[in-house]
Design a protein around this motif. Structure first.
Motif, PDB file in Angstrom:
ATOM      1  N   LYS A 200      -6.070 -13.331 -59.116  1.00 54.75           N
ATOM      2  CA  LYS A 200      -4.750 -12.890 -58.678  1.00 54.75           C
ATOM      3  C   LYS A 200      -4.810 -11.801 -57.607  1.00 54.75           C
ATOM      4  O   LYS A 200      -3.798 -11.206 -57.264  1.00 54.75           O
ATOM      5  N   VAL A 201      -5.994 -11.543 -57.073  1.00 55.91           N
ATOM      6  CA  VAL A 201      -6.136 -10.528 -56.034  1.00 55.91           C
ATOM      7  C   VAL A 201      -5.606 -11.070 -54.710  1.00 55.91           C
ATOM      8  O   VAL A 201      -5.963 -12.170 -54.283  1.00 55.91           O
ATOM      9  N   ALA A 202      -4.726 -10.306 -54.067  1.00 55.66           N
ATOM     10  CA  ALA A 202      -4.162 -10.743 -52.787  1.00 55.66           C
ATOM     11  C   ALA A 202      -3.766  -9.535 -51.953  1.00 55.66           C
ATOM     12  O   ALA A 202      -3.390  -8.493 -52.497  1.00 55.66           O
ATOM     13  N   ILE A 203      -3.869  -9.683 -50.640  1.00 57.34           N
ATOM     14  CA  ILE A 203      -3.420  -8.654 -49.700  1.00 57.34           C
ATOM     15  C   ILE A 203      -2.146  -9.168 -49.035  1.00 57.34           C
ATOM     16  O   ILE A 203      -2.147 -10.218 -48.403  1.00 57.34           O
ATOM     17  N   LYS A 204      -1.046  -8.427 -49.195  1.00 61.20           N
ATOM     18  CA  LYS A 204       0.220  -8.861 -48.603  1.00 61.20           C
ATOM     19  C   LYS A 204       0.256  -8.553 -47.114  1.00 61.20           C
ATOM     20  O   LYS A 204       0.700  -9.361 -46.302  1.00 61.20           O
ATOM     21  N   SER A 205      -0.198  -7.390 -46.726  1.00 58.99           N
ATOM     22  CA  SER A 205      -0.241  -7.018 -45.313  1.00 58.99           C
ATOM     23  C   SER A 205      -1.295  -5.939 -45.120  1.00 58.99           C
ATOM     24  O   SER A 205      -1.708  -5.282 -46.079  1.00 58.99           O
TER      25      SER A 205
ATOM     26  N   VAL B  92     -12.189  -8.209 -34.892  1.00 60.04           N
ATOM     27  CA  VAL B  92     -13.228  -8.009 -35.909  1.00 60.04           C
ATOM     28  C   VAL B  92     -12.982  -6.781 -36.793  1.00 60.04           C
ATOM     29  O   VAL B  92     -13.120  -6.868 -38.020  1.00 60.04           O
ATOM     30  N   PRO B  93     -12.605  -5.611 -36.246  1.00 61.60           N
ATOM     31  CA  PRO B  93     -12.345  -4.467 -37.142  1.00 61.60           C
ATOM     32  C   PRO B  93     -11.277  -4.761 -38.187  1.00 61.60           C
ATOM     33  O   PRO B  93     -11.419  -4.394 -39.358  1.00 61.60           O
ATOM     34  N   SER B  94     -10.191  -5.439 -37.758  1.00 60.91           N
ATOM     35  CA  SER B  94      -9.123  -5.774 -38.703  1.00 60.91           C
ATOM     36  C   SER B  94      -9.620  -6.752 -39.758  1.00 60.91           C
ATOM     37  O   SER B  94      -9.348  -6.598 -40.954  1.00 60.91           O
ATOM     38  N   ASP B  95     -10.349  -7.793 -39.318  1.00 61.99           N
ATOM     39  CA  ASP B  95     -10.862  -8.792 -40.257  1.00 61.99           C
ATOM     40  C   ASP B  95     -11.795  -8.164 -41.287  1.00 61.99           C
ATOM     41  O   ASP B  95     -11.710  -8.446 -42.490  1.00 61.99           O
TER      42      ASP B  95
END
Length: 278
Positions: A180-185, A158-161
């Motif tokens: 175009k918003v994205a999280i790669k890592s 949950v903290p990571s999510d």
């Protein structure tokens, strides 16, 4: 999908393993949150020991004003090995919150009962491989009954999510082109004090990764050969849809994900400074 008759259900939420360490915090939270509900919360405390369940219910009633004013509580006795009792438990409730681990030992019957009856299921496990196997075994049945099986809803995930969700929302607010918003890592640091509770310690001691599967290819043309990138603990696609996880062409993607996992878990300069884990 089969529709459940909500009017016949005797409970909104059932906490299985209710007398355990984490479950007591779950009970307290639900009782506190019930104050804001438009009607009384119907809460069932479930587990294998009737006397402990009754004692817990009495304690909660004494300690919580919400439990006395806006909550209807009862108990249900069910052992994790009694499939008939687990089915009866799931049949009478909307949602089962499973707090009884190790889940590979105690949780499979609860998932099976919810998938069969259409009850929704949530747990706090961090046992990724077990959660993936439950999707393979019970996914089709859950889709037919309307049951939503959601594992990994505890400290491990949950903290990571929530961190990734907050990052995406912040980027969308700051970006003109929101599409175009994205999280790669992402990397989340956890800080903890004290020791593991009994269930978590038991799980850690019982977890035995399949080293043969981690090192050697198990499908496709390279079956039996050493993987280009060994898995750290388990298949990186263990939680993916079975069609993706077992696709003949999934080996390259699994190798990329395994490499990323190794890089994430290697000690970094930050980890020494912050005493955290990624």
């Amino acid at each position: 999908m089969t529709e459940r008759n909500q009017s016949t259900l005797k409970s909104d939420i059932t906490i299985f393993g209710a007398t355990g360490f984490v479950a007591k915090y779950v009970s307290q939270y639900l009782l506190a949150a019930s104050i804001d509900l438009p009607r009384s919360l119907k809460l069932t405390l479930a587990g294998r020991n009737s006397s402990k369940l009754k004692s817990l219910m009495e304690t909660l009633l004494q300690q919580s004003a919400a439990a006395r004013t806006n909550c209807e509580m009862d108990i249900f006795v069910a052992d994790c090995n009694d499939n008939e009792a687990l089915i009866q438990m799931a049949s009478r409730t909307s949602v089962v919150i499973n707090c009884a681990g190790p889940f590979e030992v105690f949780g499979s019957g609860v998932v099976a009962a919810c998938a069969l009856t259409g009850a929704d299921y949530v747990d706090i496990t961090g046992e990724v491989e077990w959660a993936g196997s439950m999707r393979v075994v019970h996914g089709g049945k859950a889709a037919s009954s309307g049951s939503r099986i959601i594992s990994l809803c505890g400290f491990d995930s949950v903290p990571s999510d929530l961190s990734i969700l907050a990052a995406v929302q912040a980027l969308k607010e700051a970006s003109q082109d929101k599409s175009k918003v994205a999280i790669k890592s992402g990397c989340t640091w956890h800080s903890a004090f004290g020791a593991m509770n009994g269930g978590t310690l038991h799980t850690a001691l019982d977890m035995q990764p399949d080293m043969k599967h981690c090192i050697f290819e198990s499908e496709g043309e390279r079956k039996g050969k050493i993987r280009k990138v060994p898995f750290m603990f388990y298949d990186p696609l263990v939680l993916a849809h079975p069609m993706d996880r077992f696709h003949p062409n999934s080996a390259e993607r699994k190798g990329q994900l395994a490499l990323t996992e190794w890089m994430n878990q290697l000690p970094s300069f930050d980890s020494f400074l912050k005493s955290g884990v990624s």
